[in-house]
Scaffold this motif. Structure first.
Motif, PDB file in Angstrom:
ATOM      1  N   GLU A 260      32.717  26.222 170.179  1.00  0.00           N
ATOM      2  CA  GLU A 260      31.376  26.043 169.638  1.00  0.00           C
ATOM      3  C   GLU A 260      30.342  26.732 170.525  1.00  0.00           C
ATOM      4  O   GLU A 260      29.395  27.344 170.037  1.00  0.00           O
ATOM      5  N   VAL A 261      30.546  26.645 171.837  1.00  0.00           N
ATOM      6  CA  VAL A 261      29.581  27.241 172.761  1.00  0.00           C
ATOM      7  C   VAL A 261      29.624  28.769 172.658  1.00  0.00           C
ATOM      8  O   VAL A 261      28.578  29.418 172.551  1.00  0.00           O
ATOM      9  N   SER A 262      30.832  29.354 172.610  1.00  0.00           N
ATOM     10  CA  SER A 262      30.855  30.822 172.559  1.00  0.00           C
ATOM     11  C   SER A 262      30.310  31.330 171.224  1.00  0.00           C
ATOM     12  O   SER A 262      29.688  32.391 171.151  1.00  0.00           O
ATOM     13  N   GLU A 263      30.505  30.525 170.178  1.00  0.00           N
ATOM     14  CA  GLU A 263      29.918  30.886 168.879  1.00  0.00           C
ATOM     15  C   GLU A 263      28.392  30.884 168.966  1.00  0.00           C
ATOM     16  O   GLU A 263      27.717  31.773 168.451  1.00  0.00           O
ATOM     17  N   ALA A 264      27.875  29.848 169.670  1.00  0.00           N
ATOM     18  CA  ALA A 264      26.418  29.724 169.793  1.00  0.00           C
ATOM     19  C   ALA A 264      25.834  30.848 170.662  1.00  0.00           C
ATOM     20  O   ALA A 264      24.720  31.309 170.431  1.00  0.00           O
ATOM     21  N   VAL A 265      26.573  31.260 171.656  1.00  0.00           N
ATOM     22  CA  VAL A 265      26.108  32.354 172.519  1.00  0.00           C
ATOM     23  C   VAL A 265      26.016  33.643 171.679  1.00  0.00           C
ATOM     24  O   VAL A 265      25.044  34.391 171.777  1.00  0.00           O
ATOM     25  N   GLY A 266      27.023  33.812 170.831  1.00  0.00           N
ATOM     26  CA  GLY A 266      27.063  34.865 169.805  1.00  0.00           C
ATOM     27  C   GLY A 266      26.528  36.210 170.232  1.00  0.00           C
ATOM     28  O   GLY A 266      26.705  36.649 171.377  1.00  0.00           O
ATOM     29  N   SER A 267      25.840  36.840 169.314  1.00  0.00           N
ATOM     30  CA  SER A 267      25.417  38.214 169.545  1.00  0.00           C
ATOM     31  C   SER A 267      24.235  38.310 170.507  1.00  0.00           C
ATOM     32  O   SER A 267      24.007  39.335 171.141  1.00  0.00           O
ATOM     33  N   LEU A 268      23.495  37.220 170.638  1.00  0.00           N
ATOM     34  CA  LEU A 268      22.344  37.243 171.559  1.00  0.00           C
ATOM     35  C   LEU A 268      22.786  37.291 173.017  1.00  0.00           C
ATOM     36  O   LEU A 268      22.027  37.674 173.905  1.00  0.00           O
ATOM     37  N   GLY A 269      24.025  36.846 173.237  1.00  0.00           N
ATOM     38  CA  GLY A 269      24.573  36.882 174.592  1.00  0.00           C
ATOM     39  C   GLY A 269      24.044  35.776 175.482  1.00  0.00           C
ATOM     40  O   GLY A 269      24.322  35.736 176.677  1.00  0.00           O
ATOM     41  N   LYS A 270      23.260  34.872 174.919  1.00  0.00           N
ATOM     42  CA  LYS A 270      22.804  33.730 175.726  1.00  0.00           C
ATOM     43  C   LYS A 270      22.447  32.553 174.841  1.00  0.00           C
ATOM     44  O   LYS A 270      22.293  32.694 173.624  1.00  0.00           O
ATOM     45  N   LEU A 271      22.337  31.439 175.508  1.00  0.00           N
ATOM     46  CA  LEU A 271      22.073  30.188 174.815  1.00  0.00           C
ATOM     47  C   LEU A 271      20.821  29.570 175.442  1.00  0.00           C
ATOM     48  O   LEU A 271      20.801  29.298 176.635  1.00  0.00           O
ATOM     49  N   ASP A 272      19.791  29.396 174.624  1.00  0.00           N
ATOM     50  CA  ASP A 272      18.562  28.781 175.143  1.00  0.00           C
ATOM     51  C   ASP A 272      18.458  27.356 174.638  1.00  0.00           C
ATOM     52  O   ASP A 272      18.515  27.113 173.438  1.00  0.00           O
ATOM     53  N   ILE A 273      18.316  26.450 175.559  1.00  0.00           N
ATOM     54  CA  ILE A 273      18.262  25.030 175.198  1.00  0.00           C
ATOM     55  C   ILE A 273      17.017  24.418 175.817  1.00  0.00           C
ATOM     56  O   ILE A 273      16.706  24.665 176.979  1.00  0.00           O
ATOM     57  N   ASN A 274      16.319  23.627 175.006  1.00  0.00           N
ATOM     58  CA  ASN A 274      15.178  22.896 175.553  1.00  0.00           C
ATOM     59  C   ASN A 274      15.530  21.424 175.642  1.00  0.00           C
ATOM     60  O   ASN A 274      16.120  20.878 174.724  1.00  0.00           O
ATOM     61  N   CYS A 275      15.154  20.811 176.732  1.00  0.00           N
ATOM     62  CA  CYS A 275      15.413  19.376 176.889  1.00  0.00           C
ATOM     63  C   CYS A 275      14.717  18.620 175.753  1.00  0.00           C
ATOM     64  O   CYS A 275      13.554  18.868 175.458  1.00  0.00           O
TER      65      CYS A 275
END
Ligand code: ZN
Length: 308
Positions: A260-275
């Motif tokens: 799930e995490v690598s899918e979310a990282v996807g084409s953008l190459g990063k994952l931005d999360i806000n608390c």
């Protein structure tokens, strides 16, 4: 003075009370969110209630109130510790329309599958010790009523709560009948205690939500209880404190699972999360994410890499 909790006690020690006013704390809870009105009010009332209950915690640690709703509100969380540092948030289900008149049941218990859990989490747990969890039956038309029923059933304590919230502040008042003092209590004393409790709740019942929202602790206390002999304690300060960290967000990602995490990282190459509580941004790039899933024993430290 805003953001304070004031405790008081009837001089004959039969009833104790508390009043809380959260302004700055509430502003910080709401700053990154635009909750529909009934959700905002529900969260505000729950936040005030948790603060009132936390003021009587007998240990160093926190209390967490969590509602897993089965309606338009998916999650409500309020965390507060014995220093009255708190944070809270609501998560909504996607694509649901919330009417302004929605009741508590409409919001969190539409099909009767909502779950309300109170967790007491001491800071100095011994190894393997689990936090205490209590299930709160969702019985009542308001958060106040639900918690009153819970306190009666689980703690055998007569408790009354008056709660209200708007955009600027959330407010709450608690009255609690003190447990009878040991063995020597005479019949007369018990009758007197019963009368004192009834009298206190009758006085408490005269407060209207609008009045709660527009009157400070000291004025309200005087207005409601001026004929009673009260002992009023020094006000305690409440504050918004978020305990989020990069490590905790990382743990949460590990729980989601590698795929799930690598899918979310996807084409953008990063994952931005806000608390969800304070809005603080956390960014994980593909390398950060891959590292999260390396078991500690597999982690290669740069200094151990050999070039030959
Ligand atoms: Zn945070």
């Amino acid at each position: 003075m805003t953001d304070t909790l004031t405790k008081f006690m009837f001089e004959d020690a039969t009833v104790r009370g508390e009043m809380v006013e959260l302004r700055r704390t509430w502003e910080q809870i709401l700053v990154h969110h635009h909750y529909p009105l009934p959700v905002r009010n529900l969260l505000g009332e729950m936040t005030a209630a948790a603060t009132l209950l936390c003021a009587n915690l007998k240990f160093e640690g926190s209390m967490i109130m969590q509602v897993h709703g089965d309606g338009p509100v998916k999650l409500l969380v309020v965390e507060c510790n014995n220093h009255l540092q708190l944070r809270s948030m609501a998560k909504l289900s996607e694509g649901q329309i919330i009417s302004e008149q929605a009741s508590v049941a409409d919001l969190i218990n539409r099909q009767g599958n909502g779950r309300f859990i109170i967790t007491l989490d001491p800071a100095d747990k011994s190894a393997g010790q689990q936090p205490y969890q209590g299930i709160v039956p969702i019985e009542g038309d308001s958060i106040a009523e639900i918690i009153e029923n819970y306190m009666k059933q689980s703690e055998q304590l007569d408790t009354r709560l008056w709660l209200a919230a708007n955009n600027e502040l959330c407010r709450g008042m608690l009255l609690q009948r003190l447990p009878k003092s040991g063995g020597k209590a005479m019949q007369d004393d018990q009758e007197q205690a019963q009368q004192a409790w009834e009298r206190a709740t009758i006085l408490g019942n005269t407060v209207k939500p609008e009045e709660l929202l527009t009157t400070d602790n000291a004025t309200l206390m005087h207005r409601l209880f001026w004929e009673e002999a009260l002992r009023v304690f020094e006000p305690l300060q409440t504050s918004f404190v978020c305990t989020c960290s990069r490590a905790k967000v990382g743990k949460m990602l590990v729980m989601l699972g590698k795929e799930e995490v690598s899918e979310a990282v996807g084409s953008l190459g990063k994952l931005d999360i806000n608390c969800d509580f304070c809005g603080k941004p956390y960014s994980f790039d593909a390398v950060d994410c891959a590292e999260l899933f390396l078991a500690p024993e597999n982690k290669v430290h740069p200094e151990t890499i050999r070039t030959h």
